[in-house]
Design a protein around this motif. Structure first.
Motif, PDB file in Angstrom:
ATOM      1  N   ASP A  43       3.487  22.115   1.987  1.00  0.00           N
ATOM      2  CA  ASP A  43       3.053  21.176   0.743  1.00  0.00           C
ATOM      3  C   ASP A  43       4.071  20.113   0.417  1.00  0.00           C
ATOM      4  N   LEU A  44       5.392  20.346  -0.001  1.00  0.00           N
ATOM      5  CA  LEU A  44       6.201  19.744  -0.273  1.00  0.00           C
ATOM      6  C   LEU A  44       6.370  18.360   0.804  1.00  0.00           C
ATOM      7  N   ILE A  45       6.489  19.045   1.989  1.00  0.00           N
ATOM      8  CA  ILE A  45       6.703  17.864   3.062  1.00  0.00           C
ATOM      9  C   ILE A  45       5.815  16.866   3.047  1.00  0.00           C
ATOM     10  N   GLY A  46       4.356  17.540   2.905  1.00  0.00           N
ATOM     11  CA  GLY A  46       3.178  16.437   2.825  1.00  0.00           C
ATOM     12  C   GLY A  46       3.140  15.694   1.817  1.00  0.00           C
ATOM     13  N   ILE A  47       3.577  15.993   0.506  1.00  0.00           N
ATOM     14  CA  ILE A  47       3.780  15.410  -0.627  1.00  0.00           C
ATOM     15  C   ILE A  47       4.660  14.366  -0.389  1.00  0.00           C
ATOM     16  N   ALA A  48       5.769  14.600   0.081  1.00  0.00           N
ATOM     17  CA  ALA A  48       6.986  13.710   0.027  1.00  0.00           C
ATOM     18  C   ALA A  48       6.543  12.451   1.283  1.00  0.00           C
ATOM     19  N   VAL A  49       5.946  13.009   2.343  1.00  0.00           N
ATOM     20  CA  VAL A  49       5.308  11.866   3.244  1.00  0.00           C
ATOM     21  C   VAL A  49       4.408  10.970   2.656  1.00  0.00           C
ATOM     22  N   PHE A  50       3.484  11.471   1.894  1.00  0.00           N
ATOM     23  CA  PHE A  50       2.377  10.718   1.258  1.00  0.00           C
ATOM     24  C   PHE A  50       3.047   9.678   0.090  1.00  0.00           C
ATOM     25  N   ALA A  51       4.027  10.244  -0.507  1.00  0.00           N
ATOM     26  CA  ALA A  51       4.727   9.359  -1.681  1.00  0.00           C
ATOM     27  C   ALA A  51       5.260   8.304  -0.882  1.00  0.00           C
ATOM     28  N   ILE A  52       5.879   8.535   0.286  1.00  0.00           N
ATOM     29  CA  ILE A  52       6.604   7.658   1.037  1.00  0.00           C
ATOM     30  C   ILE A  52       5.534   6.283   1.256  1.00  0.00           C
ATOM     31  N   THR A  53       4.230   6.788   1.787  1.00  0.00           N
ATOM     32  CA  THR A  53       3.432   5.809   2.131  1.00  0.00           C
ATOM     33  C   THR A  53       3.003   4.813   0.857  1.00  0.00           C
ATOM     34  N   GLY A  54       3.013   5.618  -0.212  1.00  0.00           N
ATOM     35  CA  GLY A  54       2.691   4.942  -1.486  1.00  0.00           C
ATOM     36  C   GLY A  54       3.598   3.908  -1.850  1.00  0.00           C
ATOM     37  N   THR A  55       4.915   4.247  -1.541  1.00  0.00           N
ATOM     38  CA  THR A  55       6.057   3.516  -1.930  1.00  0.00           C
ATOM     39  C   THR A  55       6.051   2.053  -1.048  1.00  0.00           C
ATOM     40  N   LEU A  56       5.619   2.218   0.288  1.00  0.00           N
ATOM     41  CA  LEU A  56       5.509   1.238   1.321  1.00  0.00           C
ATOM     42  C   LEU A  56       4.486   0.263   0.670  1.00  0.00           C
ATOM     43  N   VAL A  57       3.192   0.944   0.382  1.00  0.00           N
ATOM     44  CA  VAL A  57       2.323  -0.198   0.017  1.00  0.00           C
ATOM     45  C   VAL A  57       2.646  -0.991  -1.190  1.00  0.00           C
ATOM     46  N   ALA A  58       3.154  -0.145  -2.258  1.00  0.00           N
ATOM     47  CA  ALA A  58       3.752  -0.717  -3.507  1.00  0.00           C
ATOM     48  C   ALA A  58       4.655  -1.821  -3.114  1.00  0.00           C
ATOM     49  N   HIS A  59       5.778  -1.747  -2.170  1.00  0.00           N
ATOM     50  CA  HIS A  59       6.409  -2.834  -1.763  1.00  0.00           C
ATOM     51  C   HIS A  59       5.912  -3.731  -1.022  1.00  0.00           C
ATOM     52  N   GLU A  60       4.618  -3.740  -0.107  1.00  0.00           N
ATOM     53  CA  GLU A  60       3.967  -4.639   0.162  1.00  0.00           C
ATOM     54  C   GLU A  60       3.195  -5.567  -0.939  1.00  0.00           C
ATOM     55  N   LYS A  61       2.819  -4.837  -1.840  1.00  0.00           N
ATOM     56  CA  LYS A  61       2.221  -5.563  -3.020  1.00  0.00           C
ATOM     57  C   LYS A  61       3.109  -6.054  -4.179  1.00  0.00           C
ATOM     58  N   LYS A  62       4.450  -5.881  -3.773  1.00  0.00           N
ATOM     59  CA  LYS A  62       5.614  -6.528  -4.678  1.00  0.00           C
ATOM     60  C   LYS A  62       5.288  -5.860  -6.283  1.00  0.00           C
ATOM     61  N   MET A  63       5.001  -4.482  -6.215  1.00  0.00           N
ATOM     62  CA  MET A  63       4.805  -3.856  -7.516  1.00  0.00           C
ATOM     63  C   MET A  63       6.139  -3.630  -8.146  1.00  0.00           C
ATOM     64  N   ASP A  64       6.298  -3.470  -9.659  1.00  0.00           N
ATOM     65  CA  ASP A  64       7.500  -2.980 -10.250  1.00  0.00           C
ATOM     66  C   ASP A  64       7.789  -1.476 -10.230  1.00  0.00           C
ATOM     67  N   GLY A  65       8.829  -1.074 -10.563  1.00  0.00           N
ATOM     68  CA  GLY A  65       9.296   0.151 -10.629  1.00  0.00           C
ATOM     69  C   GLY A  65       8.435   1.328 -10.979  1.00  0.00           C
ATOM     70  N   PHE A  66       7.548   0.779 -12.169  1.00  0.00           N
ATOM     71  CA  PHE A  66       6.521   1.712 -12.610  1.00  0.00           C
ATOM     72  C   PHE A  66       5.274   1.938 -11.648  1.00  0.00           C
ATOM     73  N   GLY A  67       5.021   0.748 -11.119  1.00  0.00           N
ATOM     74  CA  GLY A  67       3.870   0.908 -10.270  1.00  0.00           C
ATOM     75  C   GLY A  67       4.334   1.659  -8.983  1.00  0.00           C
ATOM     76  N   VAL A  68       5.409   1.370  -8.399  1.00  0.00           N
ATOM     77  CA  VAL A  68       5.899   2.082  -7.106  1.00  0.00           C
ATOM     78  C   VAL A  68       5.769   3.589  -7.452  1.00  0.00           C
ATOM     79  N   VAL A  69       6.262   4.153  -8.688  1.00  0.00           N
ATOM     80  CA  VAL A  69       6.195   5.482  -9.000  1.00  0.00           C
ATOM     81  C   VAL A  69       4.543   5.975  -9.246  1.00  0.00           C
ATOM     82  N   VAL A  70       3.751   5.167  -9.962  1.00  0.00           N
ATOM     83  CA  VAL A  70       2.481   5.534  -9.783  1.00  0.00           C
ATOM     84  C   VAL A  70       1.529   5.779  -8.552  1.00  0.00           C
ATOM     85  N   LEU A  71       1.902   4.507  -7.525  1.00  0.00           N
ATOM     86  CA  LEU A  71       1.182   4.446  -6.505  1.00  0.00           C
ATOM     87  C   LEU A  71       1.633   5.659  -5.486  1.00  0.00           C
ATOM     88  N   ALA A  72       2.852   5.942  -5.473  1.00  0.00           N
ATOM     89  CA  ALA A  72       3.313   7.189  -4.824  1.00  0.00           C
ATOM     90  C   ALA A  72       2.875   8.425  -5.267  1.00  0.00           C
TER      91      ALA A  72
END
Length: 204
Positions: free
Chosen positions: A9-38
């Motif tokens: 479960d933790l591995i899956g959580i971490a991997v999907f959090a990475i994808t959320g972070t990558l999308v936040a980077h593409e969309k130029k979100m701020d730090g809070f947005g990165v955490v929320v999306l992840a």
């Protein structure tokens, strides 16, 4: 055994959090947005699953899931800032790994809750797909679930492999690994060869 499932479960959580972070980077979100999306990417599917199954939501009393999310966010942002550019396929590959983990873990949890096989497979699809769907909606993208290469179908295939493995008496760990490899292989093959299921005739 319970500890093994928790680590999956933790591995899956971490991997999907990475994808959320990558999308936040593409969309130029701020730090809070990165955490929320992840976070919504990582726990969204499992939360919907647990609410439907009427069982305690998995993250309410276990802070380790949020530690995994924060660790994934910090490591990913550091790597992105260091590399300056990320290959375009990174998001899809990371998402495929998360899909493989969560589809099987969702199916397994539904079976443990006493659900019939078909319902368990549907719960696997929800667990694997809904976090990414919420991520894409918040990022104003058409969800991967609804377009492009095979997505939910790979979760269905993984769920079928897992339920059949348990039905025919395979060790739980072996059934999980086979199901995860099935989902991951199908998803990566669909990305590589652009395998889709079209029902309309679209112009080239």
């Amino acid at each position: 055994m319970t500890e093994l499932y928790h680590w999956f479960d933790l591995i899956g959580i971490a991997v999907f959090a990475i994808t959320g972070t990558l999308v936040a980077h593409e969309k130029k979100m701020d730090g809070f947005g990165v955490v929320v999306l992840a976070t919504v990417t990582a726990i969204g599917g499992g939360t919907v699953r647990d609410v439907i199954l009427d069982v305690p939501v998995f993250w309410l009393h276990d802070q380790s899931y949020f530690y995994a999310i924060l660790a994934a966010v910090l490591i990913t942002t550091r790597l992105i800032n260091k590399q300056k550019s990320i290959p375009h396929y990174t998001l899809q590959i990371a998402d495929a790994f998360g899909l493989a983990f969560f589809a099987v873990m969702g199916t397994q949890k539904a079976l443990l809750a006493g659900m019939p096989h078909m319902t368990a497979i549907i719960m696997g699809v929800i667990t694997g797909c809904f976090g990414g769907m919420i991520r894409d909606v918040l990022a104003r993208e058409i969800p991967m679930l609804l377009k492009g290469e095979l997505y939910a179908i790979t979760c269905i295939a993984g769920g079928i492999v897992y339920t059949l493995g348990i039905y025919f008496g395979l060790a739980t760990e072996l059934a999980m690994v086979l199901a995860m490899l099935t989902t991951l292989s199908l998803r990566i093959a669909a990305i590589k060869w652009q395998i889709t299921v079209h029902v309309f005739n679209y112009p080239d």
